[in-house]
Design a protein around this motif. Structure first.
Motif, PDB file in Angstrom:
ATOM      1  N   ASP A   1       8.566  -3.100 -18.720  1.00 47.43           N
ATOM      2  CA  ASP A   1       8.150  -1.973 -18.262  1.00 47.43           C
ATOM      3  C   ASP A   1       7.383  -1.008 -19.452  1.00 47.43           C
ATOM      4  O   ASP A   1       7.871  -0.130 -19.629  1.00 47.43           O
ATOM      5  N   GLU A   2       6.514  -1.360 -20.126  1.00 42.49           N
ATOM      6  CA  GLU A   2       5.702  -0.538 -21.014  1.00 42.49           C
ATOM      7  C   GLU A   2       7.262  -0.034 -22.459  1.00 42.49           C
ATOM      8  O   GLU A   2       6.895   0.642 -22.704  1.00 42.49           O
ATOM      9  N   PRO A   3       7.909  -1.188 -22.990  1.00 44.03           N
ATOM     10  CA  PRO A   3       9.206  -0.556 -23.366  1.00 44.03           C
ATOM     11  C   PRO A   3       8.596  -0.201 -24.838  1.00 44.03           C
ATOM     12  O   PRO A   3       9.426   0.632 -25.678  1.00 44.03           O
TER      13      PRO A   3
ATOM     14  N   SER B   1       0.763  -1.327  -0.322  1.00 39.16           N
ATOM     15  CA  SER B   1       0.178   0.004   0.170  1.00 39.16           C
ATOM     16  C   SER B   1       0.998   0.571  -0.178  1.00 39.16           C
ATOM     17  O   SER B   1       2.024   1.346   0.314  1.00 39.16           O
ATOM     18  N   PHE B   2       0.591   2.115  -0.992  1.00 36.79           N
ATOM     19  CA  PHE B   2       0.567   3.660  -0.360  1.00 36.79           C
ATOM     20  C   PHE B   2       0.442   4.560   0.172  1.00 36.79           C
ATOM     21  O   PHE B   2      -1.123   4.769  -0.239  1.00 36.79           O
ATOM     22  N   GLY B   3       0.630   5.179   1.177  1.00 34.15           N
ATOM     23  CA  GLY B   3       0.035   5.954   2.041  1.00 34.15           C
ATOM     24  C   GLY B   3      -1.977   5.554   2.340  1.00 34.15           C
ATOM     25  O   GLY B   3      -2.092   5.971   2.264  1.00 34.15           O
ATOM     26  N   GLY B   4      -2.063   3.937   2.469  1.00 35.73           N
ATOM     27  CA  GLY B   4      -3.172   3.648   3.077  1.00 35.73           C
ATOM     28  C   GLY B   4      -3.339   3.284   1.688  1.00 35.73           C
ATOM     29  O   GLY B   4      -5.222   2.652   2.002  1.00 35.73           O
ATOM     30  N   GLN B   5      -3.445   3.403   0.916  1.00 34.86           N
ATOM     31  CA  GLN B   5      -4.293   3.398  -0.672  1.00 34.86           C
ATOM     32  C   GLN B   5      -3.718   1.343  -1.019  1.00 34.86           C
ATOM     33  O   GLN B   5      -2.145   1.533  -1.342  1.00 34.86           O
ATOM     34  N   LEU B   6      -4.695   0.537  -0.965  1.00 36.95           N
ATOM     35  CA  LEU B   6      -4.047  -0.967  -1.134  1.00 36.95           C
ATOM     36  C   LEU B   6      -3.172  -1.002  -2.472  1.00 36.95           C
ATOM     37  O   LEU B   6      -4.184  -0.275  -3.984  1.00 36.95           O
ATOM     38  N   ALA B   7      -2.018  -0.886  -3.212  1.00 39.03           N
ATOM     39  CA  ALA B   7      -1.399  -1.264  -4.889  1.00 39.03           C
ATOM     40  C   ALA B   7      -1.625  -2.297  -5.260  1.00 39.03           C
ATOM     41  O   ALA B   7      -2.011  -2.842  -6.285  1.00 39.03           O
ATOM     42  N   LEU B   8      -1.345  -3.291  -4.534  1.00 39.40           N
ATOM     43  CA  LEU B   8      -1.265  -4.856  -4.668  1.00 39.40           C
ATOM     44  C   LEU B   8      -2.032  -5.445  -3.404  1.00 39.40           C
ATOM     45  O   LEU B   8      -2.074  -5.801  -2.361  1.00 39.40           O
TER      46      LEU B   8
ATOM     47  N   GLY C   1      -2.961  -4.925 -17.987  1.00 43.79           N
ATOM     48  CA  GLY C   1      -4.123  -4.540 -17.294  1.00 43.79           C
ATOM     49  C   GLY C   1      -4.357  -2.533 -17.299  1.00 43.79           C
ATOM     50  O   GLY C   1      -3.571  -2.121 -17.789  1.00 43.79           O
ATOM     51  N   PRO C   2      -5.717  -1.560 -17.429  1.00 43.95           N
ATOM     52  CA  PRO C   2      -5.561  -0.684 -17.214  1.00 43.95           C
ATOM     53  C   PRO C   2      -4.688   0.131 -16.531  1.00 43.95           C
ATOM     54  O   PRO C   2      -3.975  -0.153 -14.734  1.00 43.95           O
ATOM     55  N   SER C   3      -4.236   1.948 -16.407  1.00 47.44           N
ATOM     56  CA  SER C   3      -3.906   2.259 -15.745  1.00 47.44           C
ATOM     57  C   SER C   3      -3.884   2.213 -14.633  1.00 47.44           C
ATOM     58  O   SER C   3      -5.512   2.620 -13.373  1.00 47.44           O
ATOM     59  N   GLY C   4      -3.698   2.075 -13.462  1.00 50.00           N
ATOM     60  CA  GLY C   4      -3.547   2.192 -11.936  1.00 50.00           C
ATOM     61  C   GLY C   4      -3.526   1.155 -11.432  1.00 50.00           C
ATOM     62  O   GLY C   4      -3.795   0.516 -10.260  1.00 50.00           O
ATOM     63  N   CYS C   5      -3.812  -0.368 -12.276  1.00 48.56           N
ATOM     64  CA  CYS C   5      -4.184  -1.647 -11.727  1.00 48.56           C
ATOM     65  C   CYS C   5      -2.854  -2.252 -10.972  1.00 48.56           C
ATOM     66  O   CYS C   5      -3.664  -3.120  -9.882  1.00 48.56           O
ATOM     67  N   GLY C   6      -2.266  -1.626 -10.319  1.00 50.16           N
ATOM     68  CA  GLY C   6      -0.393  -2.181  -9.656  1.00 50.16           C
ATOM     69  C   GLY C   6       0.318  -3.164 -10.605  1.00 50.16           C
ATOM     70  O   GLY C   6       0.886  -3.757 -10.154  1.00 50.16           O
ATOM     71  N   LYS C   7       0.282  -2.782 -11.855  1.00 45.80           N
ATOM     72  CA  LYS C   7       1.428  -4.217 -12.570  1.00 45.80           C
ATOM     73  C   LYS C   7       2.836  -3.173 -12.271  1.00 45.80           C
ATOM     74  O   LYS C   7       3.342  -4.431 -12.079  1.00 45.80           O
ATOM     75  N   THR C   8       2.798  -1.836 -12.905  1.00 45.90           N
ATOM     76  CA  THR C   8       4.361  -1.453 -12.118  1.00 45.90           C
ATOM     77  C   THR C   8       4.521  -1.989 -11.046  1.00 45.90           C
ATOM     78  O   THR C   8       5.894  -2.112 -10.601  1.00 45.90           O
ATOM     79  N   THR C   9       3.806  -1.268  -9.710  1.00 48.24           N
ATOM     80  CA  THR C   9       4.526  -2.161  -8.876  1.00 48.24           C
ATOM     81  C   THR C   9       4.377  -3.698  -8.591  1.00 48.24           C
ATOM     82  O   THR C   9       5.739  -3.754  -7.605  1.00 48.24           O
ATOM     83  N   LEU C  10       3.973  -4.462  -8.983  1.00 54.82           N
ATOM     84  CA  LEU C  10       4.500  -5.917  -8.980  1.00 54.82           C
ATOM     85  C   LEU C  10       5.671  -5.359  -9.329  1.00 54.82           C
ATOM     86  O   LEU C  10       6.476  -6.471  -9.256  1.00 54.82           O
TER      87      LEU C  10
HETATM   88  P1  ATP Z   1       0.237   2.564 -15.071  1.00 60.35           P
HETATM   89  O1  ATP Z   1      -0.306   1.631 -16.552  1.00 60.35           O
HETATM   90  O2  ATP Z   1      -0.485   3.929 -15.100  1.00 60.35           O
HETATM   91  O3  ATP Z   1       1.837   2.718 -15.051  1.00 60.35           O
HETATM   92  P2  ATP Z   1      -0.025   0.456 -13.307  1.00 60.35           P
HETATM   93  O4  ATP Z   1      -0.946  -0.547 -13.609  1.00 60.35           O
HETATM   94  O5  ATP Z   1       1.640   0.145 -13.251  1.00 60.35           O
HETATM   95  O6  ATP Z   1      -0.427   1.710 -14.300  1.00 60.35           O
HETATM   96  P3  ATP Z   1       0.859   1.408 -10.274  1.00 60.35           P
HETATM   97  O7  ATP Z   1       1.994   2.698 -10.978  1.00 60.35           O
HETATM   98  O8  ATP Z   1       1.429   0.111 -10.318  1.00 60.35           O
HETATM   99  O9  ATP Z   1      -0.166   0.975 -11.214  1.00 60.35           O
HETATM  100  O10 ATP Z   1      -0.045   1.933  -9.374  1.00 60.35           O
HETATM  101  C1  ATP Z   1      -1.012   0.865  -8.675  1.00 60.35           C
HETATM  102  C2  ATP Z   1      -1.381   1.951  -8.004  1.00 60.35           C
HETATM  103  O11 ATP Z   1      -0.584   2.710  -6.613  1.00 60.35           O
HETATM  104  C3  ATP Z   1      -2.212   3.196  -8.188  1.00 60.35           C
HETATM  105  O12 ATP Z   1      -2.843   4.070  -7.345  1.00 60.35           O
HETATM  106  C4  ATP Z   1      -0.721   4.453  -7.619  1.00 60.35           C
HETATM  107  O13 ATP Z   1      -1.099   5.535  -7.677  1.00 60.35           O
HETATM  108  C5  ATP Z   1      -0.534   3.953  -6.450  1.00 60.35           C
HETATM  109  N1  ATP Z   1       1.448   4.311  -6.797  1.00 60.35           N
HETATM  110  C6  ATP Z   1       2.781   3.759  -6.878  1.00 60.35           C
HETATM  111  N2  ATP Z   1       3.131   4.175  -6.590  1.00 60.35           N
HETATM  112  C7  ATP Z   1       3.154   5.210  -5.860  1.00 60.35           C
HETATM  113  C8  ATP Z   1       3.974   5.756  -4.792  1.00 60.35           C
HETATM  114  N3  ATP Z   1       5.012   5.490  -5.110  1.00 60.35           N
HETATM  115  N4  ATP Z   1       3.564   6.678  -3.755  1.00 60.35           N
HETATM  116  C9  ATP Z   1       2.086   6.767  -3.852  1.00 60.35           C
HETATM  117  N5  ATP Z   1       1.421   5.948  -4.795  1.00 60.35           N
HETATM  118  C10 ATP Z   1       1.965   5.301  -5.795  1.00 60.35           C
END
Ligand code: ATP
Length: 351
Positions: free
Chosen positions: A163-165, A17-24, A41-50
């Motif tokens: 990552d989206e190369p 989670s980032f600041g209380g918001q669950l990313a994964l 997945g769509p923007s913000g779904c968490g794939k880059t975080t993973l």
């Molecule tokens: P995109 O395709 O837009 O890159 P994504 O699927 O890769 O999106 P992530 O970048 O993994 O998504 O982000 C998942 C969630 O975590 C989003 O809500 C994002 O705003 C949040 N998030 C990611 N990194 C951070 C960070 N360093 N600090 C705060 N929030 C973050």
């Protein structure tokens, strides 16, 4: 964890989670050695975080990561046999192409002769020979992309993360680079894990893919099986076009707004939804009398798409994708056949 030897990557219950918001949300994932695997997945779904957690650039709040059967959850990025190619390529602007590719090997104190040989092989493999002395700004987008790949592959990683190369490339070049990337991966046999929001890219490149939404993996499988048997409406609509039909079971058939339909696999619910791909609905002038899954329909709108023609028909509207040489237009009457094996009962939980 059977068959772990074959596993290039195992992610178990990864949460972030980032600041209380669950990313994964407790993600489980298995990638086989030598696979081309895509997180879609769509923007913000968490794939880059993973991807960043796999690379070691981000620490999960909980959960464990294994590479080649070895736990690496707390191992720093530099100690993992993983390299990442970023969307921006992240080339060093003041270093020429040779120096960019050699950078990782120099940092690891390889002998100059070894560096020269490895960089040469890597540039050769990516058809960059002759460009050694150029600076990144003197290259085209496609060439920069290949330098970024060469720089990652020269380290002979067990897993290459992408990552989206391709997102900075125009549509024509992207198709070309996708084909090159696929060939390269086949030739090397290295495990590739790609992040993209582009479903066509995911379908073309992947051995298997995972569709993600809201920090969760929703469905995993080979592109063909996920496309033809989506488990829920989100996957059905994200991976191509789909007709979604609310339905209710009635004996050995289901009742929809279009009429009764038979499925080859009975739904597990009493009331739910069906999906059918527009290209799987067959179009004829006349329906055979007494046969099931035929519906009379009238064309509402025809949309020419070059390689196909999309017809929107009433009742419904139902979308049918057909041969673009057809000349059907608004008002024309047709018969539609819904093949039982093309009708997929979706899970009843709306996603
Ligand atoms: P995109 O395709 O837009 O890159 P994504 O699927 O890769 O999106 P992530 O970048 O993994 O998504 O982000 C998942 C969630 O975590 C989003 O809500 C994002 O705003 C949040 N998030 C990611 N990194 C951070 C960070 N360093 N600090 C705060 N929030 C973050």
């Amino acid at each position: 964890m059977t068959g772990q030897i074959e596993l290039g990557l195992l992610v178990a219950q990864a949460r972030k989670s980032f600041g209380g918001q669950l990313a994964l949300r407790d993600v489980d994932l298995e990638v086989l050695t030598g696979e081309f695997f895509t997180l879609l997945g769509p923007s913000g779904c968490g794939k880059t975080t993973l991807l960043r957690i796999i690379a070691g650039l981000e620490l999960p709040d909980s959960g464990r990561i294994f590479l080649g059967g070895r736990e690496v959850t707390h191992l720093p990025a530099a100690k993992r046999q993983v390299n990442t190619v970023f969307q921006s390529y992240a080339l060093f602007p003041h270093l020429n192409i040779f120096e960019n590719v050699a950078f990782g090997l120099k940092a690891r104190s390889f002998e100059p002769d070894e560096i020269k040989r490895r960089v040469g092989d890597s540039l050769d493999m990516l058809e960059l020979t002759g460009l050694e002395k150029r600076l990144p700004h003197q290259l085209s987008g496609g060439q920069k992309q290949r330098v970024a790949l060469a720089r990652a592959l020269v380290n002979e990683p067990e897993i290459l993360l992408l990552d989206e190369p391709m997102s900075a490339l125009d549509a024509h070049l992207r198709t070309q680079v996708q084909e090159e990337l696929r060939r390269l991966q086949r030739r090397l046999g290295t495990t590739f894990i790609l992040v993209t929001h582009d479903q066509d890219e995911a379908m073309v490149l992947s051995d298997r893919l995972a569709v993600m939404k809201d920090g969760q993996v929703i469905q995993t499988g080979a592109p063909r099986s996920v496309y033809s048997k989506p488990t829920n409406q989100f996957v059905a609509e994200f991976l191509g076009a789909a007709n979604i039909l609310p339905a209710r079971r009635d004996g050995d058939q289901v009742v929809t707004d279009l009429g009764p339909l038979r499925l080859s696999e009975a739904p597990r619910w009493q009331e739910g939804r069906l999906a059918i791909r527009p290209e799987r609905i067959q179009l004829e002038d006349e329906s055979p009398g007494g046969a099931f899954n035929w519906i009379r329909a009238r064309v509402r709108e025809a949309v020419y798409r070059g390689e196909s023609l999309d017809l929107w028909l009433d009742p419904g509207p139902v979308r049918v994708r057909t041969d673009s040489r057809g000349h059907l237009g608004p008002g024309d009457q047709v018969s539609l056949f819904f093949p039982p094996d093309a009708l997929v009962a979706l899970d009843d939980q709306p996603m």
